[in-house]
Enzyme design. Structure first.
Site, PDB file in Angstrom:
ATOM      1  N   HIS A 165      21.576  43.536  45.780  1.00  0.00           N
ATOM      2  CA  HIS A 165      22.956  43.299  46.216  1.00  0.00           C
ATOM      3  C   HIS A 165      23.461  41.963  45.667  1.00  0.00           C
ATOM      4  O   HIS A 165      24.566  41.887  45.111  1.00  0.00           O
ATOM      5  CB  HIS A 165      22.991  43.316  47.746  1.00  0.00           C
ATOM      6  CG  HIS A 165      24.318  42.976  48.354  1.00  0.00           C
ATOM      7  ND1 HIS A 165      25.102  43.908  49.001  1.00  0.00           N
ATOM      8  CD2 HIS A 165      25.005  41.802  48.435  1.00  0.00           C
ATOM      9  CE1 HIS A 165      26.217  43.339  49.433  1.00  0.00           C
ATOM     10  NE2 HIS A 165      26.177  42.049  49.117  1.00  0.00           N
ATOM     11  N   GLU A 166      22.654  40.931  45.811  1.00  0.00           N
ATOM     12  CA  GLU A 166      23.088  39.596  45.363  1.00  0.00           C
ATOM     13  C   GLU A 166      23.241  39.549  43.843  1.00  0.00           C
ATOM     14  O   GLU A 166      24.216  39.014  43.324  1.00  0.00           O
ATOM     15  CB  GLU A 166      22.107  38.521  45.838  1.00  0.00           C
ATOM     16  CG  GLU A 166      22.028  38.365  47.360  1.00  0.00           C
ATOM     17  CD  GLU A 166      23.387  38.187  48.014  1.00  0.00           C
ATOM     18  OE1 GLU A 166      24.297  37.645  47.375  1.00  0.00           O
ATOM     19  OE2 GLU A 166      23.550  38.618  49.171  1.00  0.00           O
ATOM     20  N   HIS A 169      26.411  41.087  42.641  1.00  0.00           N
ATOM     21  CA  HIS A 169      27.606  40.240  42.721  1.00  0.00           C
ATOM     22  C   HIS A 169      27.827  39.505  41.399  1.00  0.00           C
ATOM     23  O   HIS A 169      28.969  39.306  40.968  1.00  0.00           O
ATOM     24  CB  HIS A 169      27.469  39.219  43.856  1.00  0.00           C
ATOM     25  CG  HIS A 169      27.873  39.761  45.198  1.00  0.00           C
ATOM     26  ND1 HIS A 169      29.089  40.384  45.418  1.00  0.00           N
ATOM     27  CD2 HIS A 169      27.235  39.766  46.401  1.00  0.00           C
ATOM     28  CE1 HIS A 169      29.166  40.748  46.697  1.00  0.00           C
ATOM     29  NE2 HIS A 169      28.054  40.394  47.312  1.00  0.00           N
ATOM     30  N   TYR A 180      37.610  38.718  45.963  1.00  0.00           N
ATOM     31  CA  TYR A 180      36.825  38.807  47.203  1.00  0.00           C
ATOM     32  C   TYR A 180      37.708  38.649  48.436  1.00  0.00           C
ATOM     33  O   TYR A 180      37.554  37.740  49.239  1.00  0.00           O
ATOM     34  CB  TYR A 180      35.739  37.723  47.171  1.00  0.00           C
ATOM     35  CG  TYR A 180      34.515  38.051  47.998  1.00  0.00           C
ATOM     36  CD1 TYR A 180      33.687  39.116  47.661  1.00  0.00           C
ATOM     37  CD2 TYR A 180      34.184  37.297  49.108  1.00  0.00           C
ATOM     38  CE1 TYR A 180      32.562  39.415  48.407  1.00  0.00           C
ATOM     39  CE2 TYR A 180      33.054  37.592  49.868  1.00  0.00           C
ATOM     40  CZ  TYR A 180      32.254  38.658  49.506  1.00  0.00           C
ATOM     41  OH  TYR A 180      31.131  38.942  50.247  1.00  0.00           O
ATOM     42  N   GLU A 189      31.984  44.168  47.714  1.00  0.00           N
ATOM     43  CA  GLU A 189      30.834  44.341  48.602  1.00  0.00           C
ATOM     44  C   GLU A 189      30.188  45.717  48.409  1.00  0.00           C
ATOM     45  O   GLU A 189      28.966  45.851  48.378  1.00  0.00           O
ATOM     46  CB  GLU A 189      31.280  44.190  50.064  1.00  0.00           C
ATOM     47  CG  GLU A 189      31.194  42.773  50.560  1.00  0.00           C
ATOM     48  CD  GLU A 189      29.791  42.214  50.345  1.00  0.00           C
ATOM     49  OE1 GLU A 189      28.823  42.830  50.819  1.00  0.00           O
ATOM     50  OE2 GLU A 189      29.664  41.185  49.687  1.00  0.00           O
ATOM     51  N   ASP A 262      36.077  37.014  57.685  1.00  0.00           N
ATOM     52  CA  ASP A 262      35.239  37.633  56.658  1.00  0.00           C
ATOM     53  C   ASP A 262      36.061  38.084  55.441  1.00  0.00           C
ATOM     54  O   ASP A 262      35.883  39.182  54.929  1.00  0.00           O
ATOM     55  CB  ASP A 262      34.488  38.833  57.291  1.00  0.00           C
ATOM     56  CG  ASP A 262      33.466  39.474  56.367  1.00  0.00           C
ATOM     57  OD1 ASP A 262      32.975  38.781  55.459  1.00  0.00           O
ATOM     58  OD2 ASP A 262      33.181  40.662  56.558  1.00  0.00           O
ATOM     59  N   HIS A 267      32.803  42.809  54.586  1.00  0.00           N
ATOM     60  CA  HIS A 267      31.509  43.401  54.934  1.00  0.00           C
ATOM     61  C   HIS A 267      31.653  44.541  55.946  1.00  0.00           C
ATOM     62  O   HIS A 267      30.667  45.160  56.321  1.00  0.00           O
ATOM     63  CB  HIS A 267      30.564  42.335  55.497  1.00  0.00           C
ATOM     64  CG  HIS A 267      30.140  41.331  54.481  1.00  0.00           C
ATOM     65  ND1 HIS A 267      30.823  40.146  54.281  1.00  0.00           N
ATOM     66  CD2 HIS A 267      29.126  41.336  53.583  1.00  0.00           C
ATOM     67  CE1 HIS A 267      30.233  39.466  53.313  1.00  0.00           C
ATOM     68  NE2 HIS A 267      29.202  40.156  52.874  1.00  0.00           N
TER      69      HIS A 267
HETATM   70 ZN   LIG Z   1      27.696  40.742  49.244  1.00  0.00          ZN
END
Ligand SMILES: [Zn+2]
Lengths: 349, 129
Positions: A165-166, A169, A180, A189, A262, A267
């Site tokens: 996931h990271e 990005h 974002y 996301e 957020d 998310h």
């Molecule tokens: Zn993320």
């Protein structure tokens, strides 16, 4: 409202901590390694010359650099493991090293993309960031992983889907650059969850039916009533816990959450495209990285997506890319259209 | 004076909040000195770092009677309650910070808040104002 152990104060209040949360045993670490791969995928021939075969054990050549923040919040920290160096014995360092290797392999072998920028850039990660730090993030240059508070969260390198996931990005930042915030942020996301899940499936040789579609399985301690951070297939069902509450992700546009928190609920609302992706993958079946994975990668790199893309615009582009790659009348294109429809995102036609 | 801190975002999308009533602290003067150092209006928006925490920090100071009613006016107004002005709104200072901006006095205030108050789990997405 309920309280949890404050992340930054663990040592001071350890004695007074909720008896429900004894410090997590250090056993049963990487959930992914508990079970052997369900099956190894067959050699699938590439359908385009720039996309090599998708054999999961084919090697790739990442350039990994793992640093140790030693409990401080200063980046990058001390470089502790470079490419080709042996295990350090520090589980977070070695899990990050292995996870980045698995992620690099998916992008390289399946999508023909060498590293984050497609040009072999080093994969840099920092572990042991902060004290009892309950998070992992991408800072624009590197992936950063906290150790977790040990009560609710284990270390964030414990989940391959989180590492994927990271890193994803970074790929998004170098391709579609989805802003974002709001819907484009939830898509950002979603893309990270999608590729995080694919990294895990690819490493395990799992097809779309065998896959868990969970993000961050193994991140919670045994004390938490929950399987993972998120479920792509069934958003809103990943956890239901006295302390954490219930997984708040919506699974359909009618439940889209408007919020200032957020970055506009990035998310939360990612649950909607996540479900469309997982439904389409399961409808097509087989290895998801070969079907929806390729279509989503094509979408990211098409150059047709606006940085502020909405769910509808993104969905329309996935359909276009599916028709281009698999044919207008293909089962893949139909399944992707149907996936979006089931979560209430209309696609043209 | 009330201090509210909210930490949102993060990979898990979970939100934590802390609340300190400064007037009830034994070292209230230290708190006021620390809050005075906060550069409320000097935080330029930062580009978002995916999955990194976002911090909201808010201080609310209810205006005191002495500040709003000149000497004697309070008692005079007591007799004619209906004509008295509505209670003055609290003085609010608020800032939203990217985690990497949480340095200097901001960091000291947040550390202090976290040492003083237990975090509360807040429903994600419930912070719309
Ligand atoms: Zn993320």
């Amino acid at each position: 409202m309920q309280t949890i152990v404050p992340p930054y104060l663990l040592d001071r209040i350890a004695e007074a901590a909720d008896p429900r949360f004894p410090l997590a045993a250090d056993a049963a670490r990487r959930a992914l390694l508990r079970e052997p791969p369900a099956r190894v995928g067959p050699l699938i021939l590439p359908d385009e010359p720039d996309q090599p075969s998708a054999l999961p054990d084919a090697p790739s050549t990442p350039d990994r650099r793992i640093s140790d923040a030693q409990g401080r919040e200063t980046l990058p920290g001390r470089l502790v493991r470079r490419e080709g160096e042996r295990d350090t014995g520090d589980e977070a360092v070695d899990d990050a090293y292995d996870g980045l290797g698995d992620t690099h392999r998916l992008f390289d072998r399946v999508f023909g993309r060498d590293s984050i920028d497609g040009a072999g850039m080093p994969l840099e990660a920092t572990v042991h960031f902060g004290r009892a730090y309950d998070n992992a993030f991408w800072d624009g240059e590197r992936m950063v992983f906290g150790d977790g508070d040990g009560e609710v969260f284990r270390g964030f390198t414990d989940s391959l889907s989180v590492i994927g996931h990271e890193l994803a990005h970074g790929v998004t930042e170098h391709t579609a650059r989805l802003r974002y915030q709001g819907q484009s942020g939830a898509l950002n996301e979603h893309v990270s969850d999608a590729f995080g899940a694919l990294v895990e499936q690819y490493a395990l040789g799992q097809d779309a039916t065998a896959a868990s579609w969970l993000i961050g399985e193994g991140i919670f301690t045994d004390e938490v009533q929950g399987r993972a951070l998120r479920s792509m297939l069934e958003p809103g069902t990943a956890y239901d816990d006295d302390v954490l509450g219930r997984d708040p992700q919506p699974a359909h546009m009618r439940d889209y959450i408007e919020t200032d928190q957020d970055n506009g609920g990035v998310h939360l609302n990612s649950g909607i495209p996540n479900r469309a992706f997982a439904l389409a993958a399961r409808q097509i079946d087989g290895f998801a990285w070969e079907s929806v994975g390729r279509v989503w990668y094509d979408t990211l790199t098409s150059g047709n997506l606006d940085e502020n893309a909405t769910f509808e615009q993104f969905a329309a582009e996935t359909v276009r890319q599916a028709e281009h790659r698999f044919g207008a009348g293909s089962g893949e294109a139909a399944a992707i259209r149907e996936g979006w429809q089931q979560v209430g995102v209309p696609t043209a036609e | 004076m009330d201090v509210f801190v909210s930490r949102s975002g993060g990979l898990a999308g979970l939100r934590l909040t802390w609340h300190v009533r400064v007037d009830e602290q034994p070292d209230a003067d230290d708190w006021f000195l620390l809050i005075e150092q906060i550069p409320w209006n000097e935080m330029p928006p930062e580009p978002a770092e995916p999955d990194r925490f976002t911090w909201d920090i808010r201080c609310e100071a209810p205006q005191t009677d002495g500040a709003t009613h000149p000497d004697g006016a309070t008692q005079a107004a007591g007799a004619t309650q209906a004509a008295a002005p509505a209670p003055p709104a609290a003085e609010v200072q608020e800032a939203t910070l990217a985690e990497r901006q949480l340095t200097g006095p901001w960091r000291r205030l947040v550390d202090r808040v976290q040492e003083t108050a237990e975090p509360q789990r807040a429903a994600p997405g419930s912070g719309r104002t």
